[in-house]
Design an enzyme around this catalytic site. Sequence first.
Site, PDB file in Angstrom:
ATOM      1  N   ASN A  84      18.482  -6.038 -10.830  1.00 11.49           N
ATOM      2  CA  ASN A  84      18.524  -5.414 -12.143  1.00 11.49           C
ATOM      3  C   ASN A  84      18.952  -3.949 -12.031  1.00 11.49           C
ATOM      4  O   ASN A  84      19.183  -3.432 -10.939  1.00 11.49           O
ATOM      5  CB  ASN A  84      17.152  -5.544 -12.825  1.00 11.49           C
ATOM      6  CG  ASN A  84      17.272  -5.704 -14.324  1.00 11.49           C
ATOM      7  OD1 ASN A  84      18.050  -5.018 -14.970  1.00 11.49           O
ATOM      8  ND2 ASN A  84      16.487  -6.618 -14.873  1.00 11.49           N
ATOM      9  N   HIS A 114      10.475  10.354   7.675  1.00 10.85           N
ATOM     10  CA  HIS A 114      10.697  11.704   8.187  1.00 10.85           C
ATOM     11  C   HIS A 114       9.499  12.142   9.024  1.00 10.85           C
ATOM     12  O   HIS A 114       8.382  11.658   8.820  1.00 10.85           O
ATOM     13  CB  HIS A 114      10.910  12.675   7.023  1.00 10.85           C
ATOM     14  CG  HIS A 114      12.090  12.300   6.175  1.00 10.85           C
ATOM     15  ND1 HIS A 114      13.370  12.642   6.510  1.00 10.85           N
ATOM     16  CD2 HIS A 114      12.176  11.580   5.036  1.00 10.85           C
ATOM     17  CE1 HIS A 114      14.202  12.149   5.610  1.00 10.85           C
ATOM     18  NE2 HIS A 114      13.496  11.504   4.700  1.00 10.85           N
ATOM     19  N   ALA A 159       4.932  -5.583 -10.603  1.00  7.06           N
ATOM     20  CA  ALA A 159       5.583  -4.355 -11.055  1.00  7.06           C
ATOM     21  C   ALA A 159       4.747  -3.133 -10.680  1.00  7.06           C
ATOM     22  O   ALA A 159       3.518  -3.164 -10.738  1.00  7.06           O
ATOM     23  CB  ALA A 159       5.794  -4.404 -12.568  1.00  7.06           C
ATOM     24  N   LYS A 179      -1.753  -4.733  -2.052  1.00  7.56           N
ATOM     25  CA  LYS A 179      -2.631  -5.633  -1.291  1.00  7.56           C
ATOM     26  C   LYS A 179      -2.377  -7.050  -1.776  1.00  7.56           C
ATOM     27  O   LYS A 179      -1.952  -7.255  -2.914  1.00  7.56           O
ATOM     28  CB  LYS A 179      -4.085  -5.273  -1.499  1.00  7.56           C
ATOM     29  CG  LYS A 179      -4.478  -3.903  -0.952  1.00  7.56           C
ATOM     30  CD  LYS A 179      -5.960  -3.676  -1.118  1.00  7.56           C
ATOM     31  CE  LYS A 179      -6.509  -2.420  -0.569  1.00  7.56           C
ATOM     32  NZ  LYS A 179      -5.758  -1.369  -0.105  1.00  7.56           N
TER      33      LYS A 179
END
Length: 185
Positions: A84, A114, A159, A179
Amino acid sequence: MSEEEKMNQGEWYDANYDAVLIKKREKAMDLCFIYNQIKPSDLQQRNKILYELLGYEPQNLTLLSPFMCDYGQHIRFGKDVFVNINSYFMDGAEIVIGDHVFIGPSCGFYTAMHPLDASSRNQGLEKALPIHIEDDVWIGANVVILPGVTIGKGSVIAAGSVITHDVEAYSLAAGVPAKIKKKLL
């Protein structure tokens, strides 16, 4: 060893100041810009740009605009994949998307990490680890997937989740950090 070779081997490399990597990212950004400006109905032109960006022709890929990536050449889409709008693939390492994967809007796939100490970060160092999404996975909107993660076959990612560790096959994962909420089989 070149910075690109270090990147491809999962070692610390100069991501910010190496001229070769900068040029490759600029080419990918330009191709993404062009891809994102082509009308969605002009599939022939979109596929031409996508081929130049990825280096191969994906099978039945729907990749909605806008789309961004760092290199393009490290992304492998399986067949019948839907991505999407507003996705970002930070492909310093390989990002493999299996067959029949659905990716919601505004998802990010981040292979780069990083250093924790500021002096190393300020040198432009990073390390990239691969991301693997197995077949038949559904990823909801606004999901973040971090370096080195594998999401197992048939899983669903809710989501807004942040995936920091591998997700077992046929699992529903949700949360920040995500989780396993339940098994799907």
